[in-house]
Scaffold this motif. Structure first.
Motif, PDB file in Angstrom:
ATOM      1  N   GLN A   1       0.843  -1.182   0.000  1.00  0.00           N
ATOM      2  CA  GLN A   1       0.000   0.000   0.000  1.00  0.00           C
ATOM      3  C   GLN A   1       0.888   1.245   0.000  1.00  0.00           C
ATOM      4  O   GLN A   1       1.966   1.240   0.598  1.00  0.00           O
TER       5      GLN A   1
ATOM      6  N   ASN B   1       0.848  -2.957   7.875  1.00  0.00           N
ATOM      7  CA  ASN B   1      -0.313  -2.886   6.996  1.00  0.00           C
ATOM      8  C   ASN B   1      -0.269  -4.034   5.990  1.00  0.00           C
ATOM      9  O   ASN B   1       0.797  -4.563   5.665  1.00  0.00           O
ATOM     10  N   ASP B   2      -1.437  -4.407   5.496  1.00  0.00           N
ATOM     11  CA  ASP B   2      -1.521  -5.508   4.540  1.00  0.00           C
ATOM     12  C   ASP B   2      -0.798  -5.159   3.238  1.00  0.00           C
ATOM     13  O   ASP B   2      -0.859  -4.021   2.768  1.00  0.00           O
ATOM     14  N   SER B   3      -0.143  -6.155   2.653  1.00  0.00           N
ATOM     15  CA  SER B   3       0.341  -6.004   1.292  1.00  0.00           C
ATOM     16  C   SER B   3      -0.853  -6.100   0.344  1.00  0.00           C
ATOM     17  O   SER B   3      -1.916  -6.619   0.701  1.00  0.00           O
TER      18      SER B   3
ATOM     19  N   SER C   1      -1.204 -16.005  -3.444  1.00  0.00           N
ATOM     20  CA  SER C   1      -2.473 -16.466  -2.880  1.00  0.00           C
ATOM     21  C   SER C   1      -2.961 -17.717  -3.602  1.00  0.00           C
ATOM     22  O   SER C   1      -3.678 -18.539  -3.021  1.00  0.00           O
TER      23      SER C   1
ATOM     24  N   PRO D   1      -7.107 -13.441   5.485  1.00  0.00           N
ATOM     25  CA  PRO D   1      -6.511 -12.250   6.100  1.00  0.00           C
ATOM     26  C   PRO D   1      -7.037 -11.941   7.489  1.00  0.00           C
ATOM     27  O   PRO D   1      -6.291 -11.458   8.347  1.00  0.00           O
ATOM     28  N   ASN D   2      -8.324 -12.222   7.736  1.00  0.00           N
ATOM     29  CA  ASN D   2      -8.921 -11.881   9.026  1.00  0.00           C
ATOM     30  C   ASN D   2      -9.028 -13.076   9.975  1.00  0.00           C
ATOM     31  O   ASN D   2      -9.601 -12.951  11.056  1.00  0.00           O
TER      32      ASN D   2
ATOM     33  N   ARG E   1      -4.177 -11.362  14.097  1.00  0.00           N
ATOM     34  CA  ARG E   1      -4.777 -11.392  12.762  1.00  0.00           C
ATOM     35  C   ARG E   1      -3.725 -11.868  11.751  1.00  0.00           C
ATOM     36  O   ARG E   1      -2.602 -11.385  11.746  1.00  0.00           O
ATOM     37  N   CYS E   2      -4.083 -12.822  10.909  1.00  0.00           N
ATOM     38  CA  CYS E   2      -3.103 -13.417  10.002  1.00  0.00           C
ATOM     39  C   CYS E   2      -2.624 -12.444   8.929  1.00  0.00           C
ATOM     40  O   CYS E   2      -1.443 -12.425   8.582  1.00  0.00           O
ATOM     41  N   GLY E   3      -3.542 -11.628   8.386  1.00  0.00           N
ATOM     42  CA  GLY E   3      -3.175 -10.788   7.251  1.00  0.00           C
ATOM     43  C   GLY E   3      -3.112 -11.602   5.971  1.00  0.00           C
ATOM     44  O   GLY E   3      -3.144 -12.842   5.995  1.00  0.00           O
ATOM     45  N   PRO E   4      -2.999 -10.950   4.828  1.00  0.00           N
ATOM     46  CA  PRO E   4      -2.975 -11.679   3.556  1.00  0.00           C
ATOM     47  C   PRO E   4      -1.672 -12.453   3.374  1.00  0.00           C
ATOM     48  O   PRO E   4      -0.626 -12.048   3.881  1.00  0.00           O
TER      49      PRO E   4
ATOM     50  N   ARG F   1       1.635 -13.595   1.639  1.00  0.00           N
ATOM     51  CA  ARG F   1       2.567 -12.939   0.712  1.00  0.00           C
ATOM     52  C   ARG F   1       3.894 -13.657   0.742  1.00  0.00           C
ATOM     53  O   ARG F   1       4.174 -14.482   1.605  1.00  0.00           O
TER      54      ARG F   1
END
Length: 205
Positions: A83, A91-93, A113, A122-123, A149-152, A154
């Motif tokens: 981001q 922050n999430d990629s 993914s 992600p959640n 929280r795992c997050g996306p 990557r």
């Protein structure tokens, strides 16, 4: 030049992509901005072409590790998009990809993914280590580890894909697993390591 701007200056974290070149196909390949790589004449240093697996050159997209080459002259490398203007760690990629470049400079890519099926969303909640103040671990026989929280999913940063003699690709990801993938991008198997994979995979040949 674009190569001289190979940094993450727009982001507040200190993360510098490693700059490793590779020498297949009687040429020199070096990382460039926006997830691109340059094919360079290895004798003169002159630019042959810029190879871009994406539609544009995006300042928040990075070649995220060394470039690997197989015995047929195919190149493999990782790309990640963050981001804009925010911490890359907090922050999430946006996405990350494994990119393949053929000797004719054509490209294909597949999102991590897709390469890491069955991973938490992600959640979802992912287990992490107990606190150092709770040593020795586990703090009790029935203690459950904390979760975040795992997050996306990557790619791990600054690691090179490992290529076996038969063309199989090996890599570690942020779900604590090592993956074996065919040249077509099909997952053969995965192995849970119970920890982050922070380097390339070594093969005994």
């Amino acid at each position: 030049t674009d190569m001289s701007r190979y940094t993450n200056a727009e982001h507040p974290d200190f993360w510098q992509p490693v700059f490793h070149s590779v020498l297949p196909n009687d040429a020199l390949y070096v990382p460039g901005a926006g997830g691109t790589i340059f094919r360079v004449n290895k004798t003169t240093g002159g630019l042959v072409t810029r190879i871009n697996p994406f539609e544009t050159i995006d300042s928040n997209t990075f070649t995220a590790g060394p470039i690997s080459a197989d015995s047929s002259g195919n190149l493999y490398y990782n790309v990640i998009k963050f981001q804009p203007g925010v911490s890359v760690y907090r922050n999430d990629s946006v996405d990350s990809w494994l990119v393949k470049v053929a000797p004719d400079n054509s490209t294909t890519k597949v999102s991590y993914s897709v390469l890491t099926p069955g991973t938490p969303g992600p959640n979802d909640r992912c287990e992490v280590s107990f606190l150092s103040s709770e040593l020795p671990w586990p703090p009790s026989p029935t203690a459950d580890p904390p979760t975040v929280r795992c997050g996306p999913m990557r790619v791990a940063l600054n690691i090179a894909p490992t290529i076996a003699p038969d063309g199989t690709i090996y890599f570690g990801s942020y779900d604590y697993k090592v993956y074996s993938v065919s040249q077509a991008g099909v997952v053969k198997w995965s192995y849970a390591t119970n920890g982050l994979v922070t380097g390339p995979i070594a093969l005994a040949v």
